[in-house]
Design a protein around this motif. Structure first.
Motif, PDB file in Angstrom:
ATOM      1  N   PHE A  46       1.192  -1.124  -0.073  1.00 64.56           N
ATOM      2  CA  PHE A  46       0.159   0.175  -0.077  1.00 64.56           C
ATOM      3  C   PHE A  46       0.906   0.956   0.088  1.00 64.56           C
ATOM      4  O   PHE A  46       1.642   1.408   0.416  1.00 64.56           O
ATOM      5  CB  PHE A  46      -1.326  -0.582   1.661  1.00 64.56           C
ATOM      6  N   ALA A  47       0.930   1.622  -0.674  1.00 62.18           N
ATOM      7  CA  ALA A  47       1.215   3.427  -0.804  1.00 62.18           C
ATOM      8  C   ALA A  47       0.194   4.519  -1.224  1.00 62.18           C
ATOM      9  O   ALA A  47      -0.688   3.994  -1.547  1.00 62.18           O
ATOM     10  CB  ALA A  47       2.477   3.460  -2.693  1.00 62.18           C
ATOM     11  N   VAL A  48       1.122   5.553  -0.373  1.00 63.76           N
ATOM     12  CA  VAL A  48       0.508   6.622  -0.935  1.00 63.76           C
ATOM     13  C   VAL A  48      -0.109   6.493  -2.188  1.00 63.76           C
ATOM     14  O   VAL A  48       0.210   7.201  -2.755  1.00 63.76           O
ATOM     15  CB  VAL A  48       1.036   8.434  -0.163  1.00 63.76           C
ATOM     16  N   GLY A  49      -1.384   7.021  -2.569  1.00 62.99           N
ATOM     17  CA  GLY A  49      -2.199   7.912  -3.169  1.00 62.99           C
ATOM     18  C   GLY A  49      -2.501   6.628  -4.184  1.00 62.99           C
ATOM     19  O   GLY A  49      -2.668   6.658  -5.570  1.00 62.99           O
ATOM     20  N   GLU A  50      -1.831   5.336  -3.738  1.00 63.72           N
ATOM     21  CA  GLU A  50      -2.467   4.161  -4.310  1.00 63.72           C
ATOM     22  C   GLU A  50      -2.865   2.839  -3.923  1.00 63.72           C
ATOM     23  O   GLU A  50      -4.073   3.530  -2.892  1.00 63.72           O
ATOM     24  CB  GLU A  50      -0.955   2.980  -4.992  1.00 63.72           C
ATOM     25  N   ARG A  51      -3.578   1.899  -4.517  1.00 62.67           N
ATOM     26  CA  ARG A  51      -4.302   1.571  -3.846  1.00 62.67           C
ATOM     27  C   ARG A  51      -3.871   0.054  -3.117  1.00 62.67           C
ATOM     28  O   ARG A  51      -2.912  -0.410  -3.349  1.00 62.67           O
ATOM     29  CB  ARG A  51      -5.372   0.389  -5.506  1.00 62.67           C
ATOM     30  N   VAL A  52      -4.450  -0.041  -2.363  1.00 61.44           N
ATOM     31  CA  VAL A  52      -5.299  -1.680  -0.998  1.00 61.44           C
ATOM     32  C   VAL A  52      -4.070  -2.278  -2.122  1.00 61.44           C
ATOM     33  O   VAL A  52      -5.089  -2.898  -2.792  1.00 61.44           O
ATOM     34  CB  VAL A  52      -4.947  -1.544  -0.295  1.00 61.44           C
ATOM     35  N   ARG A  53      -3.394  -3.480  -1.900  1.00 63.16           N
ATOM     36  CA  ARG A  53      -2.943  -4.694  -2.916  1.00 63.16           C
ATOM     37  C   ARG A  53      -2.453  -5.793  -1.710  1.00 63.16           C
ATOM     38  O   ARG A  53      -1.724  -5.843  -1.440  1.00 63.16           O
ATOM     39  CB  ARG A  53      -1.704  -4.084  -4.091  1.00 63.16           C
ATOM     40  N   PHE A  54      -2.874  -6.813  -2.688  1.00 61.33           N
ATOM     41  CA  PHE A  54      -2.715  -8.111  -1.784  1.00 61.33           C
ATOM     42  C   PHE A  54      -2.136  -9.174  -3.082  1.00 61.33           C
ATOM     43  O   PHE A  54      -3.157  -9.323  -4.249  1.00 61.33           O
ATOM     44  CB  PHE A  54      -4.349  -8.825  -1.288  1.00 61.33           C
ATOM     45  N   CYS A  55      -1.194  -9.430  -2.935  1.00 63.03           N
ATOM     46  CA  CYS A  55      -0.337 -10.269  -3.565  1.00 63.03           C
ATOM     47  C   CYS A  55      -0.070 -11.587  -3.839  1.00 63.03           C
ATOM     48  O   CYS A  55       0.534 -11.780  -2.706  1.00 63.03           O
ATOM     49  CB  CYS A  55       1.114  -9.342  -4.542  1.00 63.03           C
ATOM     50  N   ILE A  56      -0.269 -12.413  -4.569  1.00 57.57           N
ATOM     51  CA  ILE A  56      -0.064 -13.636  -4.698  1.00 57.57           C
ATOM     52  C   ILE A  56       1.166 -14.278  -5.772  1.00 57.57           C
ATOM     53  O   ILE A  56       1.082 -14.515  -7.235  1.00 57.57           O
ATOM     54  CB  ILE A  56      -1.532 -14.881  -4.724  1.00 57.57           C
ATOM     55  N   ILE A  57       2.110 -14.670  -5.643  1.00 59.02           N
ATOM     56  CA  ILE A  57       3.100 -15.047  -5.809  1.00 59.02           C
ATOM     57  C   ILE A  57       3.139 -16.934  -5.775  1.00 59.02           C
ATOM     58  O   ILE A  57       3.891 -16.854  -4.823  1.00 59.02           O
ATOM     59  CB  ILE A  57       4.673 -14.122  -6.064  1.00 59.02           C
ATOM     60  N   PRO A  58       4.084 -17.273  -7.008  1.00 56.68           N
ATOM     61  CA  PRO A  58       5.084 -18.465  -6.918  1.00 56.68           C
ATOM     62  C   PRO A  58       6.532 -18.117  -5.557  1.00 56.68           C
ATOM     63  O   PRO A  58       7.429 -16.903  -5.521  1.00 56.68           O
ATOM     64  CB  PRO A  58       5.816 -18.802  -8.401  1.00 56.68           C
ATOM     65  N   ALA A  59       6.595 -18.727  -5.184  1.00 54.12           N
ATOM     66  CA  ALA A  59       7.558 -18.253  -3.630  1.00 54.12           C
ATOM     67  C   ALA A  59       8.559 -19.722  -3.754  1.00 54.12           C
ATOM     68  O   ALA A  59       8.115 -20.819  -2.443  1.00 54.12           O
ATOM     69  CB  ALA A  59       6.564 -18.251  -1.910  1.00 54.12           C
ATOM     70  N   THR A  60       9.215 -19.615  -4.439  1.00 50.58           N
ATOM     71  CA  THR A  60      10.785 -20.316  -4.750  1.00 50.58           C
ATOM     72  C   THR A  60      11.838 -20.120  -3.099  1.00 50.58           C
ATOM     73  O   THR A  60      11.346 -18.903  -2.753  1.00 50.58           O
ATOM     74  CB  THR A  60      10.938 -20.532  -5.300  1.00 50.58           C
ATOM     75  N   ASN A  61      12.876 -21.292  -2.956  1.00 52.94           N
ATOM     76  CA  ASN A  61      13.325 -21.207  -1.774  1.00 52.94           C
ATOM     77  C   ASN A  61      14.120 -19.412  -2.287  1.00 52.94           C
ATOM     78  O   ASN A  61      14.593 -18.389  -1.718  1.00 52.94           O
ATOM     79  CB  ASN A  61      14.718 -21.753  -2.087  1.00 52.94           C
ATOM     80  N   GLU A  62      14.579 -19.460  -3.688  1.00 47.53           N
ATOM     81  CA  GLU A  62      15.547 -18.317  -4.053  1.00 47.53           C
ATOM     82  C   GLU A  62      14.517 -16.935  -4.047  1.00 47.53           C
ATOM     83  O   GLU A  62      15.297 -15.482  -3.045  1.00 47.53           O
ATOM     84  CB  GLU A  62      15.573 -18.652  -5.476  1.00 47.53           C
ATOM     85  N   ILE A  63      13.072 -17.399  -3.632  1.00 47.62           N
ATOM     86  CA  ILE A  63      12.490 -15.856  -3.625  1.00 47.62           C
ATOM     87  C   ILE A  63      12.204 -15.237  -1.981  1.00 47.62           C
ATOM     88  O   ILE A  63      11.930 -14.365  -2.042  1.00 47.62           O
ATOM     89  CB  ILE A  63      10.884 -15.421  -4.849  1.00 47.62           C
ATOM     90  N   ILE A  64      12.246 -16.281  -1.477  1.00 43.54           N
ATOM     91  CA  ILE A  64      11.979 -16.138  -0.144  1.00 43.54           C
ATOM     92  C   ILE A  64      13.306 -15.660   0.123  1.00 43.54           C
ATOM     93  O   ILE A  64      12.771 -14.487   0.819  1.00 43.54           O
ATOM     94  CB  ILE A  64      11.504 -17.187   0.845  1.00 43.54           C
TER      95      ILE A  64
END
Length: 415
Positions: A383-401
């Motif tokens: 959530f950033a000022v001037g933006e919309r609230v976002r709820f994000c779902i992504i592939p979470a490999t060990n690398e991305i974690i």
């Protein structure tokens, strides 16, 4: 009892009619059935007659009352009041009759009882527009049930001889008959939009079977991290859970979503599809969903749910939370409902507690405050000022974690 009836006989008919109206409203509310045209018109006429009896009774009572009053100087004054009261009553009765006839005339529908696809139906056609005929489940002589189909004849109406489009459902909402006539090639844009809307509606009415997905995160050298499911898999699974509660689907097919194709932004230079959906595009405060997929739509890269907090209302935020709930239900079918509710509330609370200033907007290198993950599936708020609230779902490999943790995000295991 006789004395009461003798004194208030004029109130009895209107009381009985009102009791019937309340009873019918209760029946319609509890059964989702609708009163048919003939009994409805009879009820309106009985209402007009009973109101006339009430006015007659009140005038007679008024005349008796005036005759008993001794304080008038002359009979002219006394009877002028009686005449005035009677004239007003006649005018009111005239208006009630006009209103009743207006309702009957301008809501009139032609009804025919028939059997189609081995189901007894009531066919209803509009008396003023012969473009459409709607078919409803036959219940009895007084009520019909849910809509089971329709025929659309276009702007030429029944003169065209055959419907341009038709759709019929079984009692469970499944399509059992549908088609289009070649005569529809000359339809106007408005008529084509009407048909497209009906196509969408017929899909949303179909029963959605429960589809539990086994979702995995995959790391492909040519495309980066993706989910093992397609956008259609997500839609089918979401609709299955949604149907289980509401007996209707939420998402239409992906072909009805807005979408665009663009180059990927992760430096691997492949084409992606960006699908976007909102329940009603005319209501811009509704929460929305964006699904990023590979070009063929077979693998999801990311899902983003967002909510316009700058036009906050409890109704819209409840819709957003419900969207979060069913999204998590698709990805984590093993979690209990209570666990899912706690999870999305915790994630959304973090979004509000960690608002990025405007210079660090959604498209910048700013790092989300937290990443929740389980079995290769990651969820994070933004959530950033001037933006919309976002709820994000992504592939979470060990690398991305590891990338999130190194950048400063707090990592949470979803148990």
């Amino acid at each position: 009892m006789k004395k009461i009836l003798k004194s208030f006989w004029g109130c009895i008919p209107i009381t009985i009619v009102l009791m019937f109206i309340v009873l019918i409203i209760l029946i319609q509310f509890t059964t989702n059935n609708t009163l048919r045209v003939a009994p409805r018109n009879i009820l309106i006429l009985l209402g007009i007659i009973s109101f006339g009896i009430l006015l007659l009774w009140s005038n007679l009572k008024y005349i008796v009352l005036k005759k008993e009053i001794k304080e008038y100087d002359n009979k002219f004054t006394k009877y002028s009041h009686i005449i005035m009261y009677g004239a007003v009553s006649i005018f009111i009765m005239f208006c009630v009759i006009l209103a009743g006839l207006f309702i009957i005339e301008f809501t009139q529908k032609t009804e025919n009882v028939l059997t189609r696809n081995e189901i007894k139906m009531v066919a209803c056609g509009d008396s003023f527009s012969d473009e459409r005929v709607y078919y409803y489940q036959y219940k009895n002589s007084f009520f019909y049930g849910k809509e089971l189909g329709y025929e659309y004849y276009g702007s030429n109406g029944f003169a065209s001889g055959a419907p341009v489009q038709w759709i019929f459902y079984d009692l469970d909402g499944n399509i059992i008959e549908s088609g289009e006539n070649g005569a529809g090639n000359g339809l106007s844009d408005e008529e084509k939009a009407e048909i497209e809307l009906r196509e969408k509606e017929k899909f949303l009415r179909q029963k959605a079977d429960m589809k539990i997905l086994d979702i995995k995160a995959e790391d492909r050298s040519e495309y980066g991290r993706v989910f093992s499911i397609s956008i259609n898999d997500y839609i089918d699974s979401y609709n299955g859970y949604y149907w289980n509660k509401y007996q209707k689907r939420y998402f239409p097919p992906a072909s009805y979503w807005n979408y665009a194709s663009n180059e990927s932004t992760d430096g691997l230079n492949y084409e992606m599809n960006y699908y976007h959906f909102t329940e009603d595009e005319k209501i811009w405060t509704l929460p929305t969903i964006s699904v990023h997929t590979l070009k063929n739509g077979e693998n999801i890269k990311q899902i983003v749910l967002d909510f316009d907090d700058h036009s906050y209302s409890e109704e819209m935020y409840a819709k957003y939370e419900e969207m979060c709930f069913y999204a998590l239900k698709v990805f984590f079918p093993d979690l209990e409902d209570g666990e899912i509710i706690k999870l999305y509330k915790d994630i959304n609370n973090l979004a509000y507690e960690n608002i990025f200033p405007q210079e660090k907007g959604y498209n910048s290198d700013a790092v989300p405050c937290a990443l929740y993950h389980k079995n290769g599936i990651g969820v994070y708020p933004y959530f950033a000022v001037g933006e919309r609230v976002r709820f994000c779902i992504i592939p979470a490999t060990n690398e991305i974690i590891n990338e999130f943790e190194t950048a400063g995000s707090k990592i949470y295991d979803i148990n």
